[in-house]
Write a protein that holds these residues in place. Structure first.
Motif, PDB file in Angstrom:
ATOM      1  N   ARG A 269       0.840  -1.205   0.000  1.00 31.36           N
ATOM      2  CA  ARG A 269       0.000   0.000   0.000  1.00 31.36           C
ATOM      3  C   ARG A 269       0.876   1.257   0.000  1.00 31.36           C
ATOM      4  O   ARG A 269       0.592   2.230  -0.700  1.00 31.36           O
ATOM      5  N   ARG A 270       1.933   1.228   0.796  1.00 26.94           N
ATOM      6  CA  ARG A 270       2.811   2.402   0.864  1.00 26.94           C
ATOM      7  C   ARG A 270       3.518   2.633  -0.465  1.00 26.94           C
ATOM      8  O   ARG A 270       3.704   3.780  -0.889  1.00 26.94           O
ATOM      9  N   ALA A 271       3.896   1.553  -1.129  1.00 28.03           N
ATOM     10  CA  ALA A 271       4.562   1.692  -2.423  1.00 28.03           C
ATOM     11  C   ALA A 271       3.624   2.333  -3.449  1.00 28.03           C
ATOM     12  O   ALA A 271       4.048   3.184  -4.239  1.00 28.03           O
TER      13      ALA A 271
ATOM     14  N   ILE B 285       8.320  -2.789  -5.537  1.00 23.91           N
ATOM     15  CA  ILE B 285       8.491  -1.726  -6.531  1.00 23.91           C
ATOM     16  C   ILE B 285       7.191  -1.573  -7.296  1.00 23.91           C
ATOM     17  O   ILE B 285       6.738  -2.509  -7.975  1.00 23.91           O
ATOM     18  N   PRO B 286       6.531  -0.404  -7.189  1.00 21.79           N
ATOM     19  CA  PRO B 286       5.262  -0.214  -7.905  1.00 21.79           C
ATOM     20  C   PRO B 286       5.515  -0.027  -9.400  1.00 21.79           C
ATOM     21  O   PRO B 286       6.468   0.617  -9.810  1.00 21.79           O
ATOM     22  N   VAL B 287       4.644  -0.610 -10.198  1.00 22.04           N
ATOM     23  CA  VAL B 287       4.736  -0.479 -11.654  1.00 22.04           C
ATOM     24  C   VAL B 287       3.393   0.063 -12.141  1.00 22.04           C
ATOM     25  O   VAL B 287       2.349  -0.559 -11.915  1.00 22.04           O
TER      26      VAL B 287
ATOM     27  N   ILE C  45       5.784  -5.284  -8.092  1.00 19.39           N
ATOM     28  CA  ILE C  45       6.747  -6.386  -8.158  1.00 19.39           C
ATOM     29  C   ILE C  45       7.445  -6.491  -6.810  1.00 19.39           C
ATOM     30  O   ILE C  45       8.001  -5.507  -6.303  1.00 19.39           O
ATOM     31  N   GLY C  46       7.384  -7.661  -6.206  1.00 18.28           N
ATOM     32  CA  GLY C  46       8.044  -7.897  -4.923  1.00 18.28           C
ATOM     33  C   GLY C  46       9.197  -8.859  -5.093  1.00 18.28           C
ATOM     34  O   GLY C  46       9.062  -9.896  -5.752  1.00 18.28           O
ATOM     35  N   ILE C  47      10.335  -8.523  -4.524  1.00 15.45           N
ATOM     36  CA  ILE C  47      11.529  -9.375  -4.612  1.00 15.45           C
ATOM     37  C   ILE C  47      12.047  -9.603  -3.197  1.00 15.45           C
ATOM     38  O   ILE C  47      12.319  -8.653  -2.460  1.00 15.45           O
ATOM     39  N   ALA C  48      12.168 -10.863  -2.811  1.00  9.26           N
ATOM     40  CA  ALA C  48      12.686 -11.225  -1.493  1.00  9.26           C
ATOM     41  C   ALA C  48      14.092 -11.785  -1.650  1.00  9.26           C
ATOM     42  O   ALA C  48      14.327 -12.665  -2.488  1.00  9.26           O
TER      43      ALA C  48
END
Length: 592
Positions: A277-279, A302-304, A332-335
């Motif tokens: 939500r913050r992104a 990372i918002p796209v 896009i989420g990267i762990a």
């Protein structure tokens, strides 16, 4: 004194090591923040690359899909030419044969019934009898086709002459299957022709160069990346959306799935929702660090923002046929495994530990050497000062012993002059003796033996060099205890010696040196004045080491810098000026 100096040295060492440790800890945390920021920046680049590749991948997928859609139109034309235009004269077995012959999975024929359509004939028997009344926008497409209009009711898919094909969509009879459906109607038949094929070609394309392949390549090339996922912001904080096929099977449409692509095995539900939500709100990447599934992970979102959500294949099933809203973003989420960063930090910490140890050892050695050097220097200074003190005292005592030794001779001479009646010579001789005794008494009244000794020694030197050396002191009986005798002997000795050297340059009748001293208003003041003057250019640098006014620059030019250092040690002042000769004034604050 040595114990005090050792304690000071030890405290300085501890302070230096503490400062070094603090400095390195600051560097460690700065490095930690920098590494995390670099890793986040790297992940942002990865996410942008994924989005770009995804765009290109979907362009390729869309191209393949268009080819399939065009093939289905050609198949529909072939079916129209092979079947009777009246639905009553068409059998399901004919459709079975045409599907095999035209290399498609199945074909269905739709007939108009009220405001919708019924799947009247099909090579896929379970579809027969299904109604499109609840298919929303898709049912509007069928109505437009049946009225031989261009399809405008829906923005998805591709519209051609008398034909429309939608995106790959879930099967109404089996929620596990996805098909590409084509619909053709030109008015020559009383039914809509609906050939369709499975998404096998697209699956093969995706497996080869699609998003799954891309994610696999990235994670294989960088083992620290645990997983990559495309998150659906519309699914945040809401219950799982459940749709039903016509056959009653339930499933979650991809449009409402929490994850569009990739996996989210390292999920932290609360933090994921908060950061996603913050992104979106800030339109900037966000991150959090947490322990998930037994690992410490750094997860970045990372918002796209894109207007190609449909082209990314996210709207692909019949359950969203009535969707009115536009979704123009995803995340896009990267762990990553935080151990990769921690390992680098451990390396930095090890390096800092080695540096601290090395610097500590070096500092200890330097302090030890400095301690020995200053101890020797201090001892040497004390020895030199003591030697000067002893020398001046010896001069004074020798002078007194000499006068005492000569006292008998003085008495005999006085007696002899009195016997022969030479009273004029007797008067002159006794005046000389009284004057010399008066000088000794004046020195003894100074009230400070080292100062008296210094004056006596300088009087002897002045007599030898034909210099008129005078002195005057007031209120010196209570000489301050805070000022060491050794220090003021060195200060005055340097100034008097310099004055003697200066007046030695002029004629004997001009060789005068004056010394005055007093304790007034809480200050100890000494003034040394001699005949002559100092050039203004030299006066500005007179207290610098190596600067001298002696001919040819002889001697070291260290007397005045040493005097200045002693004065400053007592928080005093020293100044030089041309005032009826060269005048040096020393003032030192003393306790009243």
């Amino acid at each position: 004194m040595r114990n005090v100096y050792t304690k000071v040295t030890l405290l300085l060492t501890i302070a230096l090591i503490a400062l070094l440790i603090a400095n390195n800890l600051i560097y460690y945390f700065i490095s930690k923040e920098k590494l995390e920021r670099q890793e986040v920046d790297n992940l942002k680049s990865q996410a942008q690359a994924i989005h770009n590749i995804l765009d290109h991948s979907r362009e390729g997928s869309a191209y393949v899909e268009r080819l399939v859609g065009e093939k289905l139109r050609a198949v529909a034309l072939a079916i129209r030419s092979r079947l009777d235009p009246d639905i009553d004269n068409v059998t399901n077995e004919e459709l079975d044969a045409l599907a095999r012959e035209l290399a498609i999975d199945d074909v269905t024929l739709l007939t108009k019934e009220g405001e919708g359509f019924v799947l009247a004939r099909s090579s896929k028997r379970e579809e027969i009898g299904l109604s499109t009344n609840k298919w929303g926008l898709w049912n509007k497409v069928f109505l437009e086709l049946y009225e031989k209009k261009n399809v405008t009711a829906i923005r998805w898919g591709d519209a051609l002459d008398h034909y429309w094909t939608g995106p790959y969509s879930v099967s109404d009879t089996n929620a596990e299957e996805f098909y590409k459906y084509g619909y053709y109607y030109d008015g020559t038949t009383n039914y809509i022709i609906n050939p369709f094929v499975s998404n096998a070609s697209i699956r093969q394309y995706e497996q080869t160069i699609g998003i799954a392949s891309i994610i696999g390549s990235i994670t294989a090339s960088d083992p620290s990346i645990l997983e990559i996922a495309g998150f659906n912001p519309t699914a945040l904080g809401r219950e799982r959306v459940v749709a039903k096929t016509s056959s009653g099977q339930t499933y979650t449409p991809r449009y409402y799935a929490p994850v569009f692509f990739g996996t989210n095995a390292y999920a932290h539900e609360e933090l994921d929702e908060k950061e996603i939500r913050r992104a979106i709100e800030t339109k900037a990447s966000t991150s959090y660090k947490a322990d998930v599934n037994g690992r410490t992970i750094l997860k970045t979102f990372i918002p796209v923002f894109t207007d190609k959500i449909d082209e990314l294949g996210l709207v692909t099933d019949n359950s969203v046929r009535e969707l009115e809203q536009n979704l123009d973003y995803y995340v896009i989420g990267i762990a990553i495994d935080y151990r990769s960063i921690q390992n680098q930090l451990n390396g930095i910490l090890l390096e800092m530990g080695m540096i601290i140890l090395l610097v500590t050892v070096v500092c200890m050695l330097l302090l030890l050497l400095l301690n020995r050097y200053f101890s020797r220097s201090k001892d040497q200074t004390a020895i030199e000062a003591q030697a000067t003190y002893v020398e001046e005292m010896n001069v004074l005592f020798n002078n007194i012993r000499e006068q005492r030794h000569d006292f008998v001779n003085h008495i005999n001479t006085i007696h002899a002059l009195a016997q022969v009646g030479k009273y004029g010579e007797l008067r002159a001789y006794t005046q000389e003796v009284v004057g010399e005794i008066h000088d000794i008494n004046e020195m003894l009244h100074i009230g400070n033996p080292p100062l008296a000794a210094l004056i006596q020694s300088k009087l002897v030197q002045a007599q030898r060099k034909d210099i008129r050396f005078t002195y005057a002191f007031s209120n010196m009986s209570g000489f301050p205890q805070g000022v060491r005798s050794v220090d003021f002997v060195r200060m005055l000795g340097n100034l008097i010696d310099n004055a003697f050297d200066e007046v030695a340059k002029v004629e004997p009748e001009q060789r005068t040196v004056e010394l005055t001293g007093a304790i007034e208003a809480g200050r100890l003041r000494f003034i040394v004045r001699n005949a002559g003057s100092i050039d203004e250019a030299v006066m500005d640098r007179i207290f610098e080491s190596g600067v001298t006014t002696k001919p040819g620059g002889r001697n070291s030019g260290l007397g005045l810098p040493i005097t200045l250092a002693i004065v400053r040690r007592y928080k005093g002042t020293i100044k030089v000026e041309n005032d009826n000769g060269v005048k040096f004034t020393i003032e030192i604050p003393v306790a009243s």
